[in-house]
Design a protein around this motif. Structure first.
Motif, PDB file in Angstrom:
ATOM      1  N   TYR A 116       0.888  -1.168   0.000  1.00  0.00           N
ATOM      2  CA  TYR A 116       0.000   0.000   0.000  1.00  0.00           C
ATOM      3  C   TYR A 116       0.925   1.217   0.000  1.00  0.00           C
ATOM      4  O   TYR A 116       1.194   1.813   1.029  1.00  0.00           O
ATOM      5  CB  TYR A 116      -0.870  -0.054   1.255  1.00  0.00           C
ATOM      6  N   ALA A 153      -1.924   6.057   1.334  1.00  0.00           N
ATOM      7  CA  ALA A 153      -2.513   6.480   2.611  1.00  0.00           C
ATOM      8  C   ALA A 153      -2.587   7.993   2.737  1.00  0.00           C
ATOM      9  O   ALA A 153      -3.514   8.524   3.355  1.00  0.00           O
ATOM     10  CB  ALA A 153      -1.716   5.896   3.776  1.00  0.00           C
ATOM     11  N   GLU A 204      -5.865   9.487   1.533  1.00  0.00           N
ATOM     12  CA  GLU A 204      -7.090   9.019   2.169  1.00  0.00           C
ATOM     13  C   GLU A 204      -7.210   9.546   3.589  1.00  0.00           C
ATOM     14  O   GLU A 204      -6.218   9.851   4.245  1.00  0.00           O
ATOM     15  CB  GLU A 204      -7.100   7.481   2.203  1.00  0.00           C
ATOM     16  N   ASN A 222      -8.569   4.642   5.336  1.00  0.00           N
ATOM     17  CA  ASN A 222      -7.340   3.865   5.493  1.00  0.00           C
ATOM     18  C   ASN A 222      -7.569   2.628   6.346  1.00  0.00           C
ATOM     19  O   ASN A 222      -7.101   1.537   6.008  1.00  0.00           O
ATOM     20  CB  ASN A 222      -6.242   4.738   6.103  1.00  0.00           C
ATOM     21  N   TYR A 229      -0.543   5.423  11.932  1.00  0.00           N
ATOM     22  CA  TYR A 229      -0.389   4.143  11.225  1.00  0.00           C
ATOM     23  C   TYR A 229      -0.453   2.978  12.204  1.00  0.00           C
ATOM     24  O   TYR A 229      -1.097   1.952  11.923  1.00  0.00           O
ATOM     25  CB  TYR A 229       0.932   4.122  10.448  1.00  0.00           C
ATOM     26  N   TRP A 255      -4.118   2.490  13.265  1.00  0.00           N
ATOM     27  CA  TRP A 255      -4.931   1.953  12.175  1.00  0.00           C
ATOM     28  C   TRP A 255      -4.643   0.470  11.952  1.00  0.00           C
ATOM     29  O   TRP A 255      -5.575  -0.323  11.743  1.00  0.00           O
ATOM     30  CB  TRP A 255      -4.646   2.697  10.877  1.00  0.00           C
TER      31      TRP A 255
END
Length: 331
Positions: free
Chosen positions: A237, A241, A244, A249, A305, A308
């Motif tokens: 990916y 990110a 988005e 995400n 990150y 998420w």
């Protein structure tokens, strides 16, 4: 300066930063870095090799010395280490096409004050559509930026010795990650999901790199196209990110987690800022690009990150420096 007041040089250099963009873009357009690399070490020789005016050549050389990309010694010019690595045509990580592309983007910054006031684009972003002809210019131009990060990711994951693995690249663009990873592992196979015109560009690159026989493309939008379940050993990916928002995400990362086989790894590459937003410099400045061009994107923090990925079902998250980007590896 009096009263310990700093000199204005630094501020003036930043205000006039577009001069550097112009000088580097023009030098790239006329292959000056390539000619320097091949031994043309004076303004006269460069002008003759590039078939441009000597006055114009000298002006570009002065600017390139000024920004630190070209070195001058006893009347002879040569590329500095960065120019030699990244601005000579034909080298794997050459950014000459990107330097020329940025010349065309400078005008868009005029809208930034209005965009800041509004909190996002003041006109509908028209570039993010599948049939925009600008992909033919943009996608190949930005490919070289990912070569160092893709090479590092292959080392971090141990791809060379991983055997017959299956790779999914979501929004893969030029296909450069697939190219680098398939070259590193002759038993691997890669699938790229992206819009049809972009996949066509990627297939050309994979053909040029001699690994197209192990590359498959799926035409579609990653927001809605099914990734499958437990089909891949590695998923990517990269530089998605930042376009988005957090909810999008998390949703995509959860679907990528589902697409991975047990023990599989997800690689994210993006411009990541520190948790306190104190650095690094490049990702912090890049945030303005996202404000100009996206309705909800941004440069996200490491802790974003990490959060998420845990919400998406991953358990182990690590960060690896790949300046100016950061690799995030999750399992």
């Amino acid at each position: 300066m009096t009263n310990n007041q700093p000199a204005p040089d630094g501020v003036l250099r930043l205000i006039n930063g577009y001069w550097a963009t112009g000088v580097i873009g023009a030098a790239s357009a006329h292959s000056l870095f390539t000619h320097l690399e091949n031994g043309a070490d004076t303004a006269a020789k460069l002008a003759a090799r590039a078939e441009i005016s000597e006055r114009g050549t000298q002006t570009l050389l002065d600017g390139l010395v000024g920004v630190g990309l070209v070195q001058l010694h006893e009347g002879r010019y040569r590329n500095g280490p960065e120019a030699s690595a990244y601005l000579v045509e034909g080298k794997p990580a050459s950014l000459t096409s990107f330097a020329q592309l940025k010349l065309k983007h400078m005008g868009g910054l005029v809208a930034l004050p209005d965009v800041v006031r509004a909190g996002g684009p003041v006109t509908d972003p028209t570039t993010e559509v599948a049939d925009n002809p600008h992909w033919e210019e943009v996608v190949p131009a930005i490919a070289a930026q990912s070569v160092p990060a893709a090479t590092l990711a292959a080392e971090v994951l141990g791809l060379a010795g991983a055997g017959p693995i299956s790779i999914l690249d979501v929004g893969g663009g030029s296909g450069i990650y697939s190219a680098v990873w398939l070259e590193a592992n002759p038993q691997a196979r890669a699938t790229q999901l992206d819009w049809a015109p972009i996949n066509a560009i990627a297939r050309r690159l994979l053909v040029e790199r001699g690994v197209a026989d192990r590359f498959t493309s799926v035409d579609g939008d990653f927001h809605t196209t099914d990734f499958g379940t437990a089909q891949y050993d590695v998923a990517l990916y990269s530089h998605i990110a930042h376009q988005e928002g957090p909810e999008n995400n998390i949703a995509v990362l959860a679907r990528l987690r589902q697409a991975l086989r047990p023990g599989g790894a997800l690689v994210i590459c993006d411009y990541v800022v520190d948790d306190d937003r104190g650095g690094p410099a490049f990702p912090l400045i890049f945030a303005a690009e996202m404000l100009l061009k996206s309705k909800q994107g941004g440069t996200w923090r490491r802790c974003d990150y990490h959060d998420w990925l845990l919400k998406a079902g991953f358990e182990d998250v690590s960060f690896h420096s790949a300046p100016p980007a950061t690799l995030v590896v999750a399992r």
